[in-house]
Design a protein around this motif. Structure first.
Motif, PDB file in Angstrom:
ATOM      1  N   ALA A 141       0.835  -1.205   0.000  1.00  0.00           N
ATOM      2  CA  ALA A 141       0.000   0.000   0.000  1.00  0.00           C
ATOM      3  C   ALA A 141       0.866   1.251   0.000  1.00  0.00           C
ATOM      4  N   ALA A 187       0.955   4.156  -2.934  1.00  0.00           N
ATOM      5  CA  ALA A 187       0.632   5.555  -2.611  1.00  0.00           C
ATOM      6  C   ALA A 187       1.804   6.491  -2.847  1.00  0.00           C
ATOM      7  N   GLY A 235      -4.286  13.814  -0.179  1.00  0.00           N
ATOM      8  CA  GLY A 235      -4.667  12.785  -1.138  1.00  0.00           C
ATOM      9  C   GLY A 235      -3.829  11.525  -1.001  1.00  0.00           C
ATOM     10  N   SER A 236      -2.521  11.707  -0.783  1.00  0.00           N
ATOM     11  CA  SER A 236      -1.629  10.553  -0.639  1.00  0.00           C
ATOM     12  C   SER A 236      -1.918   9.790   0.643  1.00  0.00           C
ATOM     13  N   VAL A 260      -4.834   9.600   2.230  1.00  0.00           N
ATOM     14  CA  VAL A 260      -6.086   8.860   2.040  1.00  0.00           C
ATOM     15  C   VAL A 260      -5.869   7.677   1.109  1.00  0.00           C
ATOM     16  N   GLN A 261      -5.061   7.884   0.062  1.00  0.00           N
ATOM     17  CA  GLN A 261      -4.769   6.787  -0.868  1.00  0.00           C
ATOM     18  C   GLN A 261      -4.087   5.632  -0.153  1.00  0.00           C
ATOM     19  N   TYR A 290      -4.473   4.688   2.937  1.00  0.00           N
ATOM     20  CA  TYR A 290      -5.453   3.953   3.738  1.00  0.00           C
ATOM     21  C   TYR A 290      -6.409   3.143   2.858  1.00  0.00           C
ATOM     22  N   LEU A 291      -6.864   3.733   1.765  1.00  0.00           N
ATOM     23  CA  LEU A 291      -7.782   3.001   0.892  1.00  0.00           C
ATOM     24  C   LEU A 291      -7.081   1.845   0.197  1.00  0.00           C
ATOM     25  N   SER A 292      -5.851   2.077  -0.237  1.00  0.00           N
ATOM     26  CA  SER A 292      -5.096   1.008  -0.886  1.00  0.00           C
ATOM     27  C   SER A 292      -4.835  -0.131   0.093  1.00  0.00           C
TER      28      SER A 292
END
Length: 410
Positions: A31, A35, A83-84, A86-87, A89-91
């Motif tokens: 992840a 990111a 953005g990075s 959040v990316q 965590y989502l990834s």
């Protein structure tokens, strides 16, 4: 992480470092790479928390969400974009779901559905609280930076004697105090309801044209202050006239027009900035006293006026001796002084003087004759013109005839 935080992690669920759960470490590293290399540490105990929620249906504790919020603040402090973060965590979330044992090993759709519902709730709560922490930290950082920048600008304009400290504080803002800098001041025609709007608008255009180094924009005493490099040209950039650049942008604003911009000369060093600021401020003051409506005033253009006021006793004596007799005129000295001022400003053209003063040419000619009679100096005589013109300028700088010369201040 502190020992206390570590004890919470063991209660919350399996750790990425515990035997049998090493796969979480791989999820975190994948992840992070996806990111853009965001530090794995920003995940904290999020993956064990998510795995525990899927396996046991447990909702996050308040303390666990607070830990995620703290990680959001940490991301902001490290300079990671929102953005990075959040990316990351989502990834990590979808990678964990794809490899989650409770999902992979179960053929019961209800088990999978329940796990998915729990995981989605945890992801939503975690990402929301992560963003809250991030935004909170960013606001604090912006306020702190604004305070530091305001204090730095105040000290630079004042000419703080702690040169070493000033140099150290200026470095984070991209200021190289060994280079020449100049200061420009913009004065609005009337008080602005939102000075910040003018500052923000001006900052965007100045940074775009001059680059983001060696440039600061702020407000001081109702004026917009711009500190910029003093070189007339920058590598890869065309020659930029700072005063004209500022005026063009400020005139786009709905309020404050007409603006007047004063630009000090460029000097090196921290003391040079204070010197340039004093020149710009003095230029605005002189322009006001001389009733100059020139949109952009440069300090070097007013050097002759500085010479006039440098020896105040001499200029007071000159005003009293040359123009003092005008006070005997009916209506006082002001109408005749205004006539002289306009006459010289129009290049000694009586018709243009009359137009600007809303008088007849005959009235202007009469006034010029009265001045000659009272003072002994003829405004139309080239031999007398210099003395009269210099004295008129000196009178305006002293505030005469409203203020008595002997009591006026430069």
């Amino acid at each position: 992480m502190t020992p206390k935080a570590g004890s919470r992690r063991r209660k919350a669920g399996p750790s990425v470092n515990e035997p049998g759960e090493a796969w979480l470490t791989g999820v975190a590293e994948d992840a992070s790479a996806a990111a853009g290399g965001v530090p794995v540490e920003l995940l904290g105990d999020y993956l064990p928390l998510l795995a525990d929620a899927a396996a046991n249906g447990r909702k996050p504790r308040r303390s666990e969400l607070e830990a995620v919020e703290a990680l959001g603040r940490r991301a902001a402090e490290l300079g990671v974009s929102a953005g990075s973060a959040v990316q990351l965590y989502l990834s990590a979330s979808w990678r964990l779901w794809r490899e989650l044992p409770v999902v992979v090993r179960s053929s019961d759709s209800e088990v999978v559905r329940a796990a998915a519902e729990t995981v989605l709730h945890v992801v939503a709560d975690a990402v929301a609280i992560l963003a809250d922490g991030y935004n909170s930290a960013r606001r604090q950082m912006v306020r702190r930076e604004e305070t530091l920048r305001r204090e730095l600008i105040d000290d630079l304009l004042r000419g703080d004697s702690d040169v070493g400290g000033i140099v150290e504080r200026a470095e984070p803002f991209g200021l190289d105090l060994a280079r020449p800098h100049q200061v420009a001041l913009a004065a609005p025609h009337r008080r602005l309801p939102d000075v910040d709007a003018a500052t923000s608008s001006l900052e965007r255009i100045v940074l775009d044209r001059l680059g983001d180094r060696d440039v600061l924009v702020a407000t001081k005493d109702g004026l917009v202050v711009v500190l910029a490099p003093g070189e007339s040209e920058s590598p890869g950039r065309t020659r930029t006239d700072l005063g004209s650049l500022m005026l063009a942008e400020l005139d786009r604003l709905p309020r404050g027009r007409p603006w007047q911009v004063a630009v000090g000369r460029a000097y090196p060093g921290s003391y040079g900035i204070a010197r340039s600021y004093e020149e710009a401020r003095e230029a605005l003051t002189m322009a006001s006293r001389l009733h100059l409506d020139t949109p952009v005033i440069r300090a070097e253009q007013l050097l002759v006026y500085r010479v006039l006021v440098r020896d105040q006793p001499a200029i007071v004596d000159l005003v009293n001796a040359v123009l003092g007799p005008l006070e005997k005129a009916r209506g006082g000295a002001e109408p005749l002084l205004a006539t002289l001022e306009t006459y010289f400003a129009t290049g000694d053209v009586a018709t243009e003087t009359a137009r600007q003063l809303h008088l007849s040419v005959r009235a202007v000619t009469y006034r010029l004759g009265r001045i000659k009679t009272l003072t002994g100096y003829d405004p139309t005589d080239p031999a007398h013109r210099f003395t009269l013109h210099a004295t008129v300028l000196g009178a305006r700088l002293l505030g005469w005839p409203k203020n008595e010369p002997a009591n006026a201040h430069s």
